[in-house]
Design an enzyme around this catalytic site. Sequence first.
Site, PDB file in Angstrom:
ATOM      1  N   CYS A 136      60.428 -32.526 -48.855  1.00 44.44           N
ATOM      2  CA  CYS A 136      59.619 -33.732 -49.066  1.00 44.44           C
ATOM      3  C   CYS A 136      60.510 -34.921 -49.407  1.00 44.44           C
ATOM      4  O   CYS A 136      60.861 -35.128 -50.571  1.00 44.44           O
ATOM      5  CB  CYS A 136      58.611 -33.484 -50.184  1.00 44.44           C
ATOM      6  SG  CYS A 136      57.599 -34.929 -50.508  1.00 44.44           S
ATOM      7  N   CYS A 139      59.059 -37.398 -51.835  1.00 43.92           N
ATOM      8  CA  CYS A 139      59.032 -36.953 -53.241  1.00 43.92           C
ATOM      9  C   CYS A 139      60.422 -37.054 -53.865  1.00 43.92           C
ATOM     10  O   CYS A 139      60.554 -37.430 -55.020  1.00 43.92           O
ATOM     11  CB  CYS A 139      58.600 -35.498 -53.362  1.00 43.92           C
ATOM     12  SG  CYS A 139      57.217 -35.018 -52.363  1.00 43.92           S
ATOM     13  N   ASP A 140      61.435 -36.654 -53.104  1.00 43.52           N
ATOM     14  CA  ASP A 140      62.753 -36.428 -53.708  1.00 43.52           C
ATOM     15  C   ASP A 140      63.833 -37.415 -53.276  1.00 43.52           C
ATOM     16  O   ASP A 140      64.952 -37.372 -53.806  1.00 43.52           O
ATOM     17  CB  ASP A 140      63.228 -34.997 -53.379  1.00 43.52           C
ATOM     18  CG  ASP A 140      62.261 -33.952 -53.917  1.00 43.52           C
ATOM     19  OD1 ASP A 140      61.654 -34.222 -54.971  1.00 43.52           O
ATOM     20  OD2 ASP A 140      62.102 -32.898 -53.282  1.00 43.52           O
TER      21      ASP A 140
END
Length: 314
Positions: A136, A139-140
Site C-alpha cells: 500500500c 499508506c506507507d
Amino acid sequence: MMSEDVRELIIIGGGPAGYTAAIYAARAELKPLVIAGYEAGGQLMLTNEVENFPGFPTGIMGPELMERMRRQAERFGAEIQNFNATKVDFSKRPFKIETDWGEYYAKAVIIATGASAKWLGLENEQRLIGRGVSSCATCDGAFFKDKKVAVVGGGDSAMEDALFLTRYASSVTVIHRRDQLRASKIMQQRAFANDKINFIWNSVVVDVLGKDKVEGIKIKNVKTGEESILEIDGLFIAIGHKPNTELFKGWIEMNEIGYIIPKKYTMTNVEGVFAAGDVADPRYRQAITAAGMGAQAAIDAERWLAEQEHNEKQ
Ligand code: NAP
C-alpha cells in the site's frame, strides 16, 4: 427463531459494491444490515485520489468517497457494522451468518467482500512486511522520504503507486516481468514522463535482502537468467488482487482463482444469495463498476424477495 430475528437482507462487505447495494436496498425499505468488516471501505481506503469516479470532476480522495457512500446508505436506514463475518451456512433459509458479534439470519444475502492485494510469496518478503515491504503505497509512502524504492508490477496499480511514491522517494524503480506494461495509456504516459521513475524490464524479484529492514532485492532477468542486486529501502508489491471468498468456499460456485460465478444476473448458485463487485468480477474491478453491480444485486435481491413473499401468500 422469532421471525423478527430474521432480516430481509444482509450485505457482507463494505466497499463500493456493498454500500451501493445498501443505498438501493435501504431505499427499497429492506432495512439491510451491512457487515462491513474491520477494514470497512475496501480498497478505496488504501488509494489516494480517485479521478475516474463520475460526479467528481476535480477528483475525490478514496476514503472520503467511501465515507460519503456510507453516510448515504445510513441516511436511508441501512445499519452498518464494522465487524467481520466469520462463517456462513447457506444450506437452508433463512441463511445464517456468524460474526465476531453473534449470529445473524437473513432471507437474502449479497456478497460484496471485494478483493485483496496479492503478494509475491517469497519468504523474506513476508518476513519484512511492515519493515520496508508494503502493498500500500498510499499508506506507507511517506516513510520513504528521500529513500530509494521499487515497485513490482506493470498494471495501473503499479503505475499509480510509482507516481505517488515520487512525492517522497528520491528514486522509484518499476520492476516488470515483461517488456510491456499492462497499465492504461494515460498512466503509462505519466510514469514515463516522470524523471524519478525508471524501469527494469523482463525481470522478477527472487529475494528480498535485509535483516531487520529492507536493504535491497535480488532481481532475475527472465530472458537471460542473469541475477543482480538493487539496493533499495522500500519494496512495494502491486501485482493485482485476489477475491475474498474463503468464507464462501463449499457453498458458492467460483472459478479456479476464487471469483464467484453468478448464475442468473447477480444471483449465485444458491437461490437468494447474490454477489456484487470485485468478488465476482475478474475483468473490470473499478470502483464505479463495483458500485453498479451493487445496485444490480440490490434490485435483484428486492425482486427475488418480493417473488418469495408473493409465492408464500398463494
Ligand atoms: P493488474 O491489472 O492485474 O496488473 C497486475 C500486474 O502485475 C501485471 O502487470 C502483471 O504482469 C503483474 N504481475 C502479476 N502477478 C505477478 C507476479 N507473481 N510477479 C510479478 N508480476 C506479476 O492489477 P492492478 O494493477 O492491481 O489493476 C487491477 C484493476 O484495477 C485494473 O482493471 C486496473 O485498470 C484497475 N485500476 C485502475 C486504476 C486507475 O484507473 N487509476 C488504478 C488502480 C487499478 P503481466 O502484465 O505480465 O500480467
